[in-house]
Design an enzyme around this catalytic site. Structure first.
Site, PDB file in Angstrom:
ATOM      1  N   SER A 311       8.700  -5.786 -61.856  1.00  0.00           N
ATOM      2  CA  SER A 311       7.112  -5.657 -61.976  1.00  0.00           C
ATOM      3  C   SER A 311       6.783  -4.921 -60.618  1.00  0.00           C
ATOM      4  CB  SER A 311       6.635  -6.970 -62.230  1.00  0.00           C
ATOM      5  OG  SER A 311       6.658  -7.810 -61.112  1.00  0.00           O
ATOM      6  N   GLU A 385       9.082  -1.644 -65.664  1.00  0.00           N
ATOM      7  CA  GLU A 385       8.112  -2.420 -64.787  1.00  0.00           C
ATOM      8  C   GLU A 385       6.956  -3.029 -65.595  1.00  0.00           C
ATOM      9  OE1 GLU A 385       8.279  -2.501 -61.426  1.00  0.00           O
ATOM     10  OE2 GLU A 385       9.504  -0.864 -60.809  1.00  0.00           O
TER      11      GLU A 385
HETATM   12  O1  0X9 Z   1      11.052   0.868 -56.178  1.00  0.00           O
HETATM   13  C1  0X9 Z   1      11.942   0.132 -56.811  1.00  0.00           C
HETATM   14  O2  0X9 Z   1      13.003  -0.337 -56.695  1.00  0.00           O
HETATM   15  C2  0X9 Z   1      11.401  -0.073 -58.249  1.00  0.00           C
HETATM   16  N1  0X9 Z   1      10.119  -0.387 -58.198  1.00  0.00           N
HETATM   17  S1  0X9 Z   1       9.349  -1.836 -57.719  1.00  0.00           S
HETATM   18  O3  0X9 Z   1       8.052  -1.728 -57.461  1.00  0.00           O
HETATM   19  N2  0X9 Z   1       9.613  -2.995 -58.741  1.00  0.00           N
HETATM   20  O4  0X9 Z   1      10.011  -2.170 -56.556  1.00  0.00           O
HETATM   21  C3  0X9 Z   1      11.624   1.148 -59.308  1.00  0.00           C
HETATM   22  C4  0X9 Z   1      13.067   1.675 -59.347  1.00  0.00           C
HETATM   23  C5  0X9 Z   1      13.158   2.596 -60.491  1.00  0.00           C
HETATM   24  N3  0X9 Z   1      14.340   3.302 -60.216  1.00  0.00           N
HETATM   25  C6  0X9 Z   1      14.860   3.964 -61.507  1.00  0.00           C
HETATM   26  N4  0X9 Z   1      14.648   3.820 -62.607  1.00  0.00           N
HETATM   27  N5  0X9 Z   1      16.096   4.817 -61.267  1.00  0.00           N
HETATM   28 ZN    ZN Z   2      11.142  -4.433 -58.394  1.00  0.00          ZN
END
Ligand code: 0X9
Ligand code: ZN
Length: 425
Positions: A311, A385
């Site tokens: 999230s 998310e």
């Molecule tokens: O930045 C991240 O690690 C994720 N968002 S968060 O706000 N929960 O930290 C998104 C990662 C998404 N990456 C892929 N789907 N490859």
């Molecule tokens: Zn995250």
């Protein structure tokens, strides 16, 4: 008996966390910055590198604003900097302390009513130990349908457990839907959602049995066990793991930058241990990443859907995170995301954006979703998310859990059904 012991006991009951140096966030402020374009985005990136104590929520590519949490001693310098760049901002919260305290009190109060080991996912947020107790109770309750396996330990030696759920027909080697939660410690709706999925598959079998006819479900509710425990006991807004780094002042690695596929790009991860997106010294140098990797590889040949619960933001994020190029199977994965987004908008009017992480959100390198596709060859690989809730976005109140997980289940269920339809066993 008015003994010092009694006094200590009372203290423990009233202020359990003072003894462990609970981060109370006294006079921490939450700001919202207006982002007009690439210039501001680049400034934010620069400041995250230079000032790790300014806790920016990562800005998505098209965001028009973003939140940032600032410690009291940094407030003046922060405002001065914003003014010097003529950036517009507003104060969302003057002092986070009463809110953090109120959320903690709400959760502890709700948990007094729970009858262990039965847990009501909708009634509270649970610790890693409580979640493990609950998982431990499942094989006895569902001897034909549940298998519980410990795949390893966290850095602080917490057992990392994975539950496999079947319909109990004894058929082996069905294709697998793998769901993980709590890669990021502070995203508390993530473990709640993983538990809700488990309860839907087990306790609501009648409504969901077709999802298990030809597929098995594998669920790991808590990957970052140490970080998650730390958010319950010391610091509600911790994100990373808890293993010390080469810098004695900065602890923890972002598990979602530590995976060994296209690891180490400076676009999408950081080599600085003080940053929120620190990738570690080497790919898989965190025990928690090793365990999740091993789970993925264990189900490798039959991994048809990998779903990582995070999230916040209402996104279905597909590979790649590390490059702007699209994977060959992008359109197939998009059809699955599309099924999830449609189901949610029809049921609650919740709106999800979906597409490649690089475009929809921001570049990431070394994350679990890229690894699941790039190395494990998962048919569909996705980060979900979940919606924002609470004052920061990843800190929902207990009263929000039901709305968030029931809506999210509509999406997960629809995507699972679409995967099963497109890729029959
Ligand atoms: O930045 C991240 O690690 C994720 N968002 S968060 O706000 N929960 O930290 C998104 C990662 C998404 N990456 C892929 N789907 N490859
Ligand atoms: Zn995250």
């Amino acid at each position: 008996m008015a003994s010092p012991l009694l006094g200590l006991l009372t203290l423990l009951l009233l202020q359990p966390m003072e003894l462990f140096a609970w981060q109370d966030y006294k006079d921490y402020k939450l700001y919202e910055l207006k982002l007009e374009g690439a210039v501001e985005q680049n400034l934010v990136r620069k400041w995250s590198q230079e000032k790790p104590s300014w806790d920016f929520h990562e800005p998505s590519r098209n965001a028009s604003s973003l939140k940032v949490m600032i410690p009291p001693e940094e407030a003046d310098g922060f405002i001065e900097t914003l003014r010097s760049y003529h950036l517009e901002y507003k104060v969302l919260i003057e002092d986070l302390a009463p809110l953090v305290r109120a959320q903690r009190a709400e959760n502890l109060k709700k948990k007094l009513l729970i009858q262990w080991p039965h847990i009501d996912v909708l009634a509270a947020f649970y610790t890693h130990a409580e979640i493990n107790d609950y998982l431990d109770s499942l094989p006895a309750r569902f001897p034909k349908r549940v298998q519980l396996k410990q795949f390893g330990w966290s850095y602080e030696r917490r057992p990392l457990k994975v539950v496999t759920i079947t319909n109990g027909d004894g058929r082996r080697n069905k294709p697998v839907i793998l769901i993980d939660g709590t890669v990021h410690a502070r995203e508390w709706i993530s473990p709640s959602m993983a538990l809700y999925v488990i309860q839907q598959l087990l306790d609501n079998y009648v409504d969901n049995q077709e999802l298990m006819l030809d597929y098995d479900w594998v669920i790991m509710p808590v990957v970052n066990a140490d970080g998650y425990e730390y958010t319950h006991t010391v610091d509600r807004y911790w994100r990373k793991s808890r293993r010390p780094t080469s810098n004695p002042d900065c602890i923890g690695t972002d598990i979602n930058r530590n995976f060994g596929y296209e690891w180490g790009h400076d676009e999408g991860s950081s080599s600085d241990p003080c940053e929120a997106i620190y990738r570690g010294e080497r790919p898989f140098d965190q025990p928690e990443s090793q365990v999740l990797r091993d789970v993925m590889l264990h189900y490798g040949g039959r991994l048809n859907f990998y779903l990582s619960l995070h999230s916040y933001g209402n996104y279905f994020l597909l590979p790649w995170g590390y490059t702007s190029v699209f994977p060959d199977t992008y359109q197939d994965m998009m059809s699955v995301a599309d099924a999830g987004a449609k189901a949610i908008i029809y049921s609650t009017n919740g709106i999800y954006s979906y597409g490649s992480t690089y475009y929809v959100l921001y570049p990431t390198s070394g994350d679990t979703t890229d690894f699941a596709l790039g190395v494990v060859n998962a048919t569909v690989s996705m980060t979900m998310e979940l919606p924002a809730a609470g004052f920061q976005g990843f800190d929902p109140w207990v009263s929000h859990i039901e709305r968030l997980v029931t809506e999210s289940w509509v999406g997960v269920r629809a995507m699972a059904a679409e995967v099963i339809r497109r890729y029959p066993a």
